[in-house]
Scaffold this motif. Structure first.
Motif, mmCIF file in Angstrom:
data_model
loop_
_atom_site.group_PDB
_atom_site.id
_atom_site.type_symbol
_atom_site.label_atom_id
_atom_site.label_comp_id
_atom_site.label_asym_id
_atom_site.label_seq_id
_atom_site.Cartn_x
_atom_site.Cartn_y
_atom_site.Cartn_z
ATOM 1 N N PRO A 195 2.968 54.870 -18.022
ATOM 2 C CA PRO A 195 3.643 53.782 -17.288
ATOM 3 C C PRO A 195 3.852 54.115 -15.820
ATOM 4 N N PRO A 196 4.142 53.105 -14.982
ATOM 5 C CA PRO A 196 4.333 53.334 -13.548
ATOM 6 C C PRO A 196 5.525 54.208 -13.215
ATOM 7 N N SER A 197 6.518 54.260 -14.107
ATOM 8 C CA SER A 197 7.793 54.909 -13.782
ATOM 9 C C SER A 197 7.658 56.385 -13.426
ATOM 10 N N GLY A 198 6.618 57.046 -13.874
ATOM 11 C CA GLY A 198 6.506 58.482 -13.633
ATOM 12 C C GLY A 198 5.709 58.867 -12.407
ATOM 13 N N PHE A 199 5.376 57.891 -11.543
ATOM 14 C CA PHE A 199 4.490 58.174 -10.416
ATOM 15 C C PHE A 199 5.012 57.542 -9.128
ATOM 16 N N GLU A 200 4.981 58.317 -8.055
ATOM 17 C CA GLU A 200 5.334 57.760 -6.753
ATOM 18 C C GLU A 200 4.232 56.809 -6.272
ATOM 19 N N GLY A 231 8.152 28.482 -19.269
ATOM 20 C CA GLY A 231 7.674 27.917 -20.515
ATOM 21 C C GLY A 231 6.198 27.602 -20.508
ATOM 22 N N ASP A 232 5.494 28.004 -19.432
ATOM 23 C CA ASP A 232 4.074 27.708 -19.312
ATOM 24 C C ASP A 232 3.233 28.686 -20.125
ATOM 25 N N ILE A 233 1.992 28.291 -20.399
ATOM 26 C CA ILE A 233 1.049 29.120 -21.147
ATOM 27 C C ILE A 233 0.167 29.873 -20.156
ATOM 28 N N VAL A 234 -0.012 31.174 -20.393
ATOM 29 C CA VAL A 234 -0.881 31.979 -19.531
ATOM 30 C C VAL A 234 -1.963 32.637 -20.368
ATOM 31 N N ASP A 235 -3.113 32.889 -19.736
ATOM 32 C CA ASP A 235 -4.189 33.627 -20.384
ATOM 33 C C ASP A 235 -4.804 34.586 -19.372
ATOM 34 N N GLU A 236 -5.962 35.118 -19.699
ATOM 35 C CA GLU A 236 -6.599 36.131 -18.850
ATOM 36 C C GLU A 236 -6.939 35.613 -17.456
ATOM 37 N N THR A 237 -7.130 34.313 -17.334
ATOM 38 C CA THR A 237 -7.556 33.735 -16.058
ATOM 39 C C THR A 237 -6.406 33.198 -15.221
ATOM 40 N N SER A 238 -5.194 33.237 -15.738
ATOM 41 C CA SER A 238 -4.049 32.681 -15.008
ATOM 42 C C SER A 238 -3.786 33.455 -13.721
ATOM 43 N N PRO A 239 -3.452 32.759 -12.642
ATOM 44 C CA PRO A 239 -3.216 33.441 -11.358
ATOM 45 C C PRO A 239 -1.973 34.313 -11.400
ATOM 46 N N LEU A 240 -1.997 35.358 -10.612
ATOM 47 C CA LEU A 240 -0.847 36.244 -10.479
ATOM 48 C C LEU A 240 -0.032 35.809 -9.271
ATOM 49 N N PRO A 241 1.238 36.148 -9.234
ATOM 50 C CA PRO A 241 2.068 35.744 -8.099
ATOM 51 C C PRO A 241 1.623 36.401 -6.811
ATOM 52 N N GLU A 242 1.877 35.723 -5.701
ATOM 53 C CA GLU A 242 1.605 36.312 -4.400
ATOM 54 C C GLU A 242 2.455 37.564 -4.215
ATOM 55 N N SER A 243 1.969 38.480 -3.399
ATOM 56 C CA SER A 243 2.654 39.760 -3.221
ATOM 57 C C SER A 243 4.093 39.583 -2.769
ATOM 58 N N SER A 244 4.362 38.536 -2.005
ATOM 59 C CA SER A 244 5.720 38.310 -1.507
ATOM 60 C C SER A 244 6.679 37.890 -2.621
ATOM 61 N N LYS A 245 6.125 37.412 -3.730
ATOM 62 C CA LYS A 245 6.950 36.942 -4.839
ATOM 63 C C LYS A 245 6.937 37.878 -6.036
ATOM 64 N N ALA A 246 6.083 38.893 -6.009
ATOM 65 C CA ALA A 246 5.978 39.828 -7.129
ATOM 66 C C ALA A 246 7.020 40.930 -7.001
ATOM 67 N N SER A 247 7.484 41.424 -8.134
ATOM 68 C CA SER A 247 8.430 42.531 -8.126
ATOM 69 C C SER A 247 7.703 43.812 -7.732
ATOM 70 N N PRO A 248 8.440 44.846 -7.286
ATOM 71 C CA PRO A 248 7.787 46.112 -6.936
ATOM 72 C C PRO A 248 6.975 46.689 -8.095
ATOM 73 N N ARG A 249 7.507 46.598 -9.325
ATOM 74 C CA ARG A 249 6.766 47.112 -10.480
ATOM 75 C C ARG A 249 5.481 46.322 -10.683
ATOM 76 N N SER A 250 5.573 44.998 -10.572
ATOM 77 C CA SER A 250 4.380 44.172 -10.735
ATOM 78 C C SER A 250 3.330 44.498 -9.687
ATOM 79 N N MET A 251 3.767 44.737 -8.457
ATOM 80 C CA MET A 251 2.809 45.058 -7.404
ATOM 81 C C MET A 251 2.102 46.374 -7.689
ATOM 82 N N ARG A 252 2.815 47.357 -8.219
ATOM 83 C CA ARG A 252 2.168 48.627 -8.566
ATOM 84 C C ARG A 252 1.111 48.407 -9.642
ATOM 85 N N LEU A 253 1.432 47.557 -10.619
ATOM 86 C CA LEU A 253 0.475 47.268 -11.684
ATOM 87 C C LEU A 253 -0.717 46.473 -11.163
#
Length: 299
Positions: free
Chosen positions: A93-98, A134-156
């Motif tokens: 997981p991301p938690s163990g890495f700077e 409540g929306d449905i997501v799949d492999e092709t669903s867009p990811l949030p813009e960097s300004s709206k993503a959490s720090p953990r999400s951005m690392r992923l």
């Protein structure tokens, strides 16, 4: 978000054509994966190496593989530059890495012999889609813009881009659990009896063994997985209340009480994962069809 570079085409050999597999990160998920690889008919008499950051848990890890001659556990420092593997699964997981994306790149470049010999599989999280409403997501669903993503999400997200650049495959996993681990355990045993968020907030789940099973499926499928993303869950989303209600059916939590829930979800009420395409492409069928079924079996 697009990957950093275009993907170069290779044959993407499956596990049956590989001589060696490394699993980077050998916690609950990595240990389960190592066990499943070693018991896989496609992988008889071939080697599995678990790779960790330190030797702290080596004795505990090895206790799960007694009398297994083709399993070994080493540290990254001890093996880097000395050996490469046909296939590599990164499940730390991301938690163990700077620098998490940097760690993924280092593993891909220093431990993997390349897409012409085997596969690189990275375990990400469905949480990178954002809160949802409540929306449905799949492999092709867009990811949030960097300004709206959490720090953990951005690392992923950045780590996923590295994986695709290297012709690897990304598995976005739902919320992981065992009987003793997961949101239910925290809410029923470790919290103060108050759950943040409403009881109707949607949660997608996946047993740790099934998460490991999806990694094995990615290694063994005959389909080409290079540069592709898959969404993995048990396909039976529930709610916060539903999680607690199901857990209370089990012997482990029978003496616990239903916690209190918030009135609303400020960030949204959650998402519904649609992983049908991923399941078909990987040939993956979860062992535990739902969290409720798992808890029913542990009465």
């Amino acid at each position: 978000m697009s990957s950093l570079t275009s993907v170069t085409a290779f044959a993407s050999p499956s596990l049956s054509s590989c001589d060696s597999v490394a699993v980077f990160g050998c916690g609950v998920l990595g240990t389960s994966l190592c066990k499943q690889i070693l018991s896989c008919p496609d992988f008889q008499n071939k080697s599995v190496t678990a790779i960790t950051k330190t030797t702290t848990n080596h004795e505990k890890i090895l206790s799960n593989f007694e009398n297994c001659d083709n399993f070994n556990v080493v540290t990254m420092d001890s093996i880097k530059g000395k050996e490469k593997f046909d296939s590599v699964v990164f499940c730390a997981p991301p938690s163990g890495f700077e620098d998490y994306p940097g760690a993924v790149r280092e593993v891909a470049e220093s431990l993997w012999s390349g897409p012409e010999n085997g596969r690189f599989v990275f375990t990400s999280s469905g949480g990178i889609y954002g809160p949802g409403n409540g929306d449905i997501v799949d492999e092709t669903s867009p990811l949030p813009e960097s300004s709206k993503a959490s720090p953990r999400s951005m690392r992923l997200i950045q780590a996923e881009e590295v994986v695709k650049e290297k012709n690897g495959a990304v598995l976005r996993l739902a919320g992981l659990y065992t009987l003793e681990r997961g949101a239910h355990n925290f809410w029923l045993e470790k919290s103060d009896g108050n759950v943040k968020g409403s009881k109707d907030g949607i949660i997608n789940l996946l047993h740790y063994d099934d998460a490991a099973g999806s990694c094995l499926a990615a290694l063994t499928t005959e389909n080409d997985i290079q540069g592709k993303t898959y969404l993995i869950s048990d396909s039976n989303p529930t709610t916060r209340y539903g999680i607690c209600e199901s857990a209370l059916k089990s012997k482990r939590y029978a003496d616990k009480t239903m916690p209190s829930f918030g009135e609303s979800d400020a960030g949204g009420k959650g998402k519904i994962y649609n992983g049908k395409y991923s399941n078909k492409q990987l040939g993956f069928v979860p062992r535990y069809e739902s969290f409720d079924e798992f808890m029913e079996a542990n009465k």
